[in-house]
Design a protein around this motif. Structure first.
Motif, PDB file in Angstrom:
ATOM      1  N   PHE A  35       7.569   1.915 -10.804  1.00  0.00           N
ATOM      2  CA  PHE A  35       6.621   2.565  -9.891  1.00  0.00           C
ATOM      3  C   PHE A  35       6.783   4.074  -9.961  1.00  0.00           C
ATOM      4  O   PHE A  35       5.824   4.809 -10.196  1.00  0.00           O
ATOM      5  CB  PHE A  35       6.832   2.078  -8.443  1.00  0.00           C
ATOM      6  CG  PHE A  35       6.009   2.866  -7.458  1.00  0.00           C
ATOM      7  CD1 PHE A  35       4.640   2.652  -7.359  1.00  0.00           C
ATOM      8  CD2 PHE A  35       6.587   3.851  -6.665  1.00  0.00           C
ATOM      9  CE1 PHE A  35       3.861   3.407  -6.481  1.00  0.00           C
ATOM     10  CE2 PHE A  35       5.811   4.608  -5.791  1.00  0.00           C
ATOM     11  CZ  PHE A  35       4.450   4.385  -5.700  1.00  0.00           C
TER      12      PHE A  35
ATOM     13  N   PHE B 109       6.017  -2.807  11.694  1.00  0.00           N
ATOM     14  CA  PHE B 109       5.338  -2.798  10.386  1.00  0.00           C
ATOM     15  C   PHE B 109       5.598  -1.452   9.700  1.00  0.00           C
ATOM     16  O   PHE B 109       5.908  -1.384   8.512  1.00  0.00           O
ATOM     17  CB  PHE B 109       3.830  -3.037  10.591  1.00  0.00           C
ATOM     18  CG  PHE B 109       3.031  -3.031   9.318  1.00  0.00           C
ATOM     19  CD1 PHE B 109       2.979  -4.153   8.512  1.00  0.00           C
ATOM     20  CD2 PHE B 109       2.332  -1.893   8.930  1.00  0.00           C
ATOM     21  CE1 PHE B 109       2.244  -4.148   7.329  1.00  0.00           C
ATOM     22  CE2 PHE B 109       1.600  -1.877   7.755  1.00  0.00           C
ATOM     23  CZ  PHE B 109       1.552  -3.008   6.951  1.00  0.00           C
TER      24      PHE B 109
ATOM     25  N   VAL C 127       9.306   2.778   1.217  1.00  0.00           N
ATOM     26  CA  VAL C 127       9.193   4.138   0.686  1.00  0.00           C
ATOM     27  C   VAL C 127      10.581   4.646   0.262  1.00  0.00           C
ATOM     28  O   VAL C 127      10.722   5.330  -0.753  1.00  0.00           O
ATOM     29  CB  VAL C 127       8.533   5.071   1.735  1.00  0.00           C
ATOM     30  CG1 VAL C 127       8.565   6.515   1.278  1.00  0.00           C
ATOM     31  CG2 VAL C 127       7.095   4.635   1.993  1.00  0.00           C
TER      32      VAL C 127
ATOM     33  N   GLY D 112      -0.521  11.568  -0.989  1.00  0.00           N
ATOM     34  CA  GLY D 112      -1.540  12.100  -0.079  1.00  0.00           C
ATOM     35  C   GLY D 112      -1.260  13.552   0.276  1.00  0.00           C
ATOM     36  O   GLY D 112      -2.130  14.258   0.775  1.00  0.00           O
ATOM     37  N   GLY D 113      -0.035  13.994   0.040  1.00  0.00           N
ATOM     38  CA  GLY D 113       0.307  15.387   0.283  1.00  0.00           C
ATOM     39  C   GLY D 113       1.201  15.611   1.499  1.00  0.00           C
ATOM     40  O   GLY D 113       1.507  16.742   1.836  1.00  0.00           O
TER      41      GLY D 113
ATOM     42  N   PHE E 252       6.747  12.658   8.085  1.00  0.00           N
ATOM     43  CA  PHE E 252       5.414  12.165   8.443  1.00  0.00           C
ATOM     44  C   PHE E 252       5.454  10.696   8.848  1.00  0.00           C
ATOM     45  O   PHE E 252       4.926  10.301   9.894  1.00  0.00           O
ATOM     46  CB  PHE E 252       4.439  12.372   7.271  1.00  0.00           C
ATOM     47  CG  PHE E 252       3.137  11.642   7.451  1.00  0.00           C
ATOM     48  CD1 PHE E 252       2.215  12.059   8.397  1.00  0.00           C
ATOM     49  CD2 PHE E 252       2.851  10.509   6.700  1.00  0.00           C
ATOM     50  CE1 PHE E 252       1.036  11.368   8.588  1.00  0.00           C
ATOM     51  CE2 PHE E 252       1.667   9.811   6.886  1.00  0.00           C
ATOM     52  CZ  PHE E 252       0.754  10.237   7.828  1.00  0.00           C
TER      53      PHE E 252
HETATM   54  C1  HEM Z   1       5.595   1.075  -3.227  1.00  0.00           C
HETATM   55  C2  HEM Z   1       4.725   1.008  -2.248  1.00  0.00           C
HETATM   56  C3  HEM Z   1       4.359   2.146  -1.324  1.00  0.00           C
HETATM   57  C4  HEM Z   1       4.807   3.422  -1.281  1.00  0.00           C
HETATM   58  C5  HEM Z   1       5.828   4.077  -2.173  1.00  0.00           C
HETATM   59  C6  HEM Z   1       4.120   4.087  -0.192  1.00  0.00           C
HETATM   60  C7  HEM Z   1       4.272   5.406   0.156  1.00  0.00           C
HETATM   61  C8  HEM Z   1       3.590   6.049   1.145  1.00  0.00           C
HETATM   62  C9  HEM Z   1       3.676   7.450   1.454  1.00  0.00           C
HETATM   63  C10 HEM Z   1       4.537   8.438   0.719  1.00  0.00           C
HETATM   64  C11 HEM Z   1       2.846   7.716   2.467  1.00  0.00           C
HETATM   65  C12 HEM Z   1       2.615   9.074   3.151  1.00  0.00           C
HETATM   66  C13 HEM Z   1       1.215   9.554   2.943  1.00  0.00           C
HETATM   67  C14 HEM Z   1       1.060  10.267   1.629  1.00  0.00           C
HETATM   68  O1  HEM Z   1       1.330  11.473   1.572  1.00  0.00           O
HETATM   69  O2  HEM Z   1       0.640   9.625   0.663  1.00  0.00           O
HETATM   70  C15 HEM Z   1       2.228   6.471   2.843  1.00  0.00           C
HETATM   71  C16 HEM Z   1       1.351   6.312   3.859  1.00  0.00           C
HETATM   72  C17 HEM Z   1       0.912   5.112   4.297  1.00  0.00           C
HETATM   73  N1  HEM Z   1       1.160   3.893   3.707  1.00  0.00           N
HETATM   74 FE1  HEM Z   1       2.262   3.523   2.095  1.00  0.00          FE
HETATM   75  N2  HEM Z   1       3.294   3.191   0.407  1.00  0.00           N
HETATM   76  C18 HEM Z   1       3.402   2.000  -0.259  1.00  0.00           C
HETATM   77  C19 HEM Z   1       2.717   0.854  -0.006  1.00  0.00           C
HETATM   78  C20 HEM Z   1       1.967   0.663   1.116  1.00  0.00           C
HETATM   79  C21 HEM Z   1       1.331  -0.570   1.455  1.00  0.00           C
HETATM   80  C22 HEM Z   1       1.319  -1.847   0.610  1.00  0.00           C
HETATM   81  C23 HEM Z   1       0.726  -0.381   2.632  1.00  0.00           C
HETATM   82  C24 HEM Z   1      -0.085  -1.435   3.301  1.00  0.00           C
HETATM   83  C25 HEM Z   1      -0.538  -1.413   4.466  1.00  0.00           C
HETATM   84  C26 HEM Z   1       0.988   0.990   3.056  1.00  0.00           C
HETATM   85  C27 HEM Z   1       0.525   1.596   4.202  1.00  0.00           C
HETATM   86  C28 HEM Z   1       0.561   2.933   4.463  1.00  0.00           C
HETATM   87  C29 HEM Z   1      -0.105   3.560   5.591  1.00  0.00           C
HETATM   88  C30 HEM Z   1      -0.910   2.855   6.658  1.00  0.00           C
HETATM   89  C31 HEM Z   1       0.120   4.927   5.483  1.00  0.00           C
HETATM   90  C32 HEM Z   1      -0.359   6.010   6.441  1.00  0.00           C
HETATM   91  C33 HEM Z   1       0.748   6.370   7.405  1.00  0.00           C
HETATM   92  C34 HEM Z   1       0.722   5.530   8.666  1.00  0.00           C
HETATM   93  O3  HEM Z   1      -0.341   5.038   9.071  1.00  0.00           O
HETATM   94  O4  HEM Z   1       1.801   5.429   9.293  1.00  0.00           O
HETATM   95  N3  HEM Z   1       1.736   1.591   2.098  1.00  0.00           N
HETATM   96  N4  HEM Z   1       2.693   5.465   2.013  1.00  0.00           N
END
Ligand code: HEM
Ligand SMILES: N[C@@H](CC(=O)c1ccccc1NC=O)C(=O)O
Length: 305
Positions: free
Chosen positions: A117, A239, A247, A284-285, A291
């Motif tokens: 990944f 969740f 992460v 996403g930054g 965060f």
């Molecule tokens: C290897 C898998 C994943 C990684 C490394 C990851 C990483 C991250 C990171 C770094 C963010 C912060 C926003 C950004 O700057 O992009 C984020 C936000 C978020 N991710 Fe993931 N993500 C993963 C999988 C998922 C999955 C499968 C879901 C399914 C629901 C999810 C739900 C969210 C949500 C809802 C947010 C927004 C923050 C919040 O609402 O609390 N992520 N993710």
């Protein structure tokens, strides 16, 4: 591409909708889409099974969580008719289903290797905004031919662009408003609505605020109802806790390993979005850990009593 994006009311970049929501097919039409093993992706950048799995975990979560949209819309309606038992049963379904979504989320570990990944997949998910350090000070040039075109900058793909998870926050009345001294970039989640298909963002913006469900439970003398609301909020925070663990495994640890290997010097430009000097950043930054922890804590803050 610009015309298609405009039609979908999406920015012309790789969004969660394109990478996840519209990038799968069922293997067996008679089997549930909530089962990752019944799904395949249409397109991947790397051709790896890990990348498919990474996208499909979200697809299964969307499929399994979708029933909560009608459940919770009915609960909102039930508040206006003071139908306590319906609000109560809806909150209980919410808690139960979000717990199941956590079980699906944990399955990320089964089919996506953290190093694959981090090193192979993640560079493709990076955006073009705040990417000067990766050699994109002006973003990416979108060539429209005949000497026309412009430099554009967009955030990378992120699950923050999922309208389902944002829906959960809105219906429960979880506020990601920036309060002085908190680390969550409240604006980020709102900003991510611009990266959702137009009708998804319109739907979220049309939901009543403040949350009728939270107000109804808060005003109710029935302890069981307040408790059901608080359990729902707790499950959503749980969740987010599972997500923080993911992460840590998929970004924080591989980043540390690599930093160690390079003696802490220089930046691996292939693995974009790493503002190592100011803390790790998400595609996403966001500064990811502050965060995500802020977002989890703000979820808990919605609890009543
Ligand atoms: C290897 C898998 C994943 C990684 C490394 C990851 C990483 C991250 C990171 C770094 C963010 C912060 C926003 C950004 O700057 O992009 C984020 C936000 C978020 N991710 Fe993931 N993500 C993963 C999988 C998922 C999955 C499968 C879901 C399914 C629901 C999810 C739900 C969210 C949500 C809802 C947010 C927004 C923050 C919040 O609402 O609390 N992520 N993710
Ligand atoms: N924000 C994550 C990437 C991420 O979660 C993501 C990116 C593009 C499409 C979907 C994503 N999330 C789950 O499938 C990261 O920083 O690596």
């Amino acid at each position: 591409m610009l015309k298609v994006a405009a039609h979908l009311a999406l920015p012309p970049t790789a969004t969660y909708a394109a990478l996840n929501l519209w990038n799968f097919a069922p293997l067996d039409h008679n089997v549930s889409l909530s089962n990752i093993d019944n799904l395949r992706t249409l397109n991947t950048f790397t051709g790896t099974a890990d990348e498919s799995w990474f996208y499909l975990v979200s697809v299964a979560i969307e499929s399994h969580g979708a029933s909560l949209i009608s459940t919770m819309l009915r609960a909102i309606e039930a508040c206006s008719t003071s139908n306590t038992s319906l609000v109560l049963s809806s909150l209980t379904s919410f808690t139960c289903t979000v717990r199941e979504l956590g079980v699906i989320l944990k399955r990320m570990n089964e089919g996506c290797d953290p190093l694959v990944f981090y090193n192979k997949i993640r560079p493709f998910l990076a955006g073009s905004k705040n990417m000067a350090v990766a050699g994109l000070p002006n973003g990416v040039f979108y060539d429209e031919g005949d000497g026309k075109g412009e430099w554009r900058m967009f955030s990378g793909g992120s699950n923050a662009q999922s309208s389902l998870i944002q829906f959960f926050d809105v219906v429960l009345g979880v506020e990601h408003a920036s309060k002085p001294g908190t680390t969550s970039k409240s604006g980020f989640l709102k900003e991510m609505r611009a990266y959702m298909p137009g009708p998804h963002a319109t739907f979220l913006n049309s939901l009543p605020t403040p949350s009728p469900i939270r107000e109804f439970c808060n005003a109710s003398p029935i302890a069981e109802l307040v408790e059901a609301y608080n359990l729902a909020v707790k499950e959503l925070a749980a969740f987010r806790d599972i997500h923080i663990q993911i992460v840590t495994r998929y970004i924080i640890r591989p980043a540390r390993m690599q930093q160690g290997e390079r003696g802490g010097k220089g930046l691996n430009l292939a693995v974009a979005s790493n503002g190592l000097e100011k803390g790790l950043c998400g595609t996403g930054g966001t500064e990811l850990l502050p965060f995500l922890k802020g977002s989890r804590d703000e979820t808990k803050d919605a609890a009543l009593g």
